[in-house]
Design a protein around this motif. Structure first.
Motif, mmCIF file in Angstrom:
data_model
loop_
_atom_site.group_PDB
_atom_site.id
_atom_site.type_symbol
_atom_site.label_atom_id
_atom_site.label_comp_id
_atom_site.label_asym_id
_atom_site.label_seq_id
_atom_site.Cartn_x
_atom_site.Cartn_y
_atom_site.Cartn_z
ATOM 1 N N LEU A 11 0.841 -1.187 0.000
ATOM 2 C CA LEU A 11 0.000 0.000 0.000
ATOM 3 C C LEU A 11 0.877 1.238 0.000
ATOM 4 O O LEU A 11 1.769 1.374 0.839
ATOM 5 N N ALA A 12 0.641 2.134 -0.945
ATOM 6 C CA ALA A 12 1.359 3.404 -0.997
ATOM 7 C C ALA A 12 0.490 4.502 -0.400
ATOM 8 O O ALA A 12 -0.697 4.604 -0.712
ATOM 9 N N LEU A 13 1.099 5.309 0.475
ATOM 10 C CA LEU A 13 0.430 6.480 1.021
ATOM 11 C C LEU A 13 0.988 7.712 0.327
ATOM 12 O O LEU A 13 2.192 7.972 0.402
ATOM 13 N N VAL A 14 0.129 8.460 -0.339
ATOM 14 C CA VAL A 14 0.564 9.674 -1.025
ATOM 15 C C VAL A 14 -0.236 10.853 -0.497
ATOM 16 O O VAL A 14 -1.336 10.692 0.028
ATOM 17 N N GLY A 15 0.326 12.045 -0.653
ATOM 18 C CA GLY A 15 -0.334 13.251 -0.174
ATOM 19 C C GLY A 15 0.699 14.294 0.174
ATOM 20 O O GLY A 15 1.893 14.016 0.254
#
Length: 212
Positions: A26-30
């Motif tokens: 899972l990639a967390l972007v922001g």
């Protein structure tokens, strides 16, 4: 299976997370300050939610009204953004730092081969490159044979060649170990290359989730 459903009040907003994760990446972007690292810290036990629940494979990490599970009892591997290697310890000592005496280290021998750092074990952090530090820190995070791996901006300090190599090595490790991996990144290209799922966080809210 990782189950996350919690709220955590931060300075300017409330972080509200609700998702499930199997043996996926899972990639967390922001944007910076959106709550991505706080989410990792809540999973690791460095900080605690205000309300809600976090569990992994049926083990409660956090449940409102109960005492949170101690960090040492969570089988979590965490690669910090600055790698957090101890400067006074050799590479080998850094990797073995969290292990108890008498622990079987055969899996670490395999990891050092996969990540190409066998020849670095006697060196100290100031004697190795940024890419090598990243691979040492990843080996240390995996040394505890975690049930989940958390990576905070693991590729941000690497040049293109080292970034590609480390990403390929991470995919190899995931294929072999089959554990959930969550990593924070500002680079959409990294997320699209590595992740099975992409979670976008802005001001504490999950605003987009892409499943491939």
């Amino acid at each position: 299976m990782l189950l996350v459903d919690f709220q955590k009040q931060l300075d300017h907003f409330s972080l509200e997370m609700q998702f499930e994760l199997d043996r996926e990446i899972l990639a967390l972007v922001g944007s910076s300050g959106s709550g991505k690292t706080t989410l990792l810290n809540c999973l690791a036990g460095i900080v605690h939610p205000d309300v809600g629940t976090i569990s992994l494979n049926g083990q409660e990490f956090f449940s409102g009204g109960q005492k949170p599970l101690k960090i040492q009892k969570r089988k979590v591997g965490y690669l910090f953004q600055d790698y957090a290697l101890f400067p006074h310890l050799s590479v080998e000592q850094n990797i073995l730092y969290a292990l108890s005496r008498g622990t079987d280290v055969s899996h670490i021998t395999e990891l050092t081969k996969i990540l190409g750092i066998t020849g670095l074990l006697g060196k100290y952090p100031h004697q190795i490159s940024g890419g090598e530090k990243q691979r040492v820190a990843l080996t240390r995070a995996m040394a505890v044979q975690p049930d989940i791996l958390l990576l905070d901006e693991p590729f941000s300090a690497l040049d293109d060649a080292n970034r590609d190599r480390c990403q390929d090595e991470l995919l190899r490790i995931h294929e072999k170990w089959q554990i959930p991996i969550i990593f924070v990144t500002h680079r959409i290209a990294d997320a699209e290359k590595l992740a099975d799922r992409i979670l976008r966080i802005e001001k504490g809210q999950m605003t987009e989730q892409t499943v491939y």
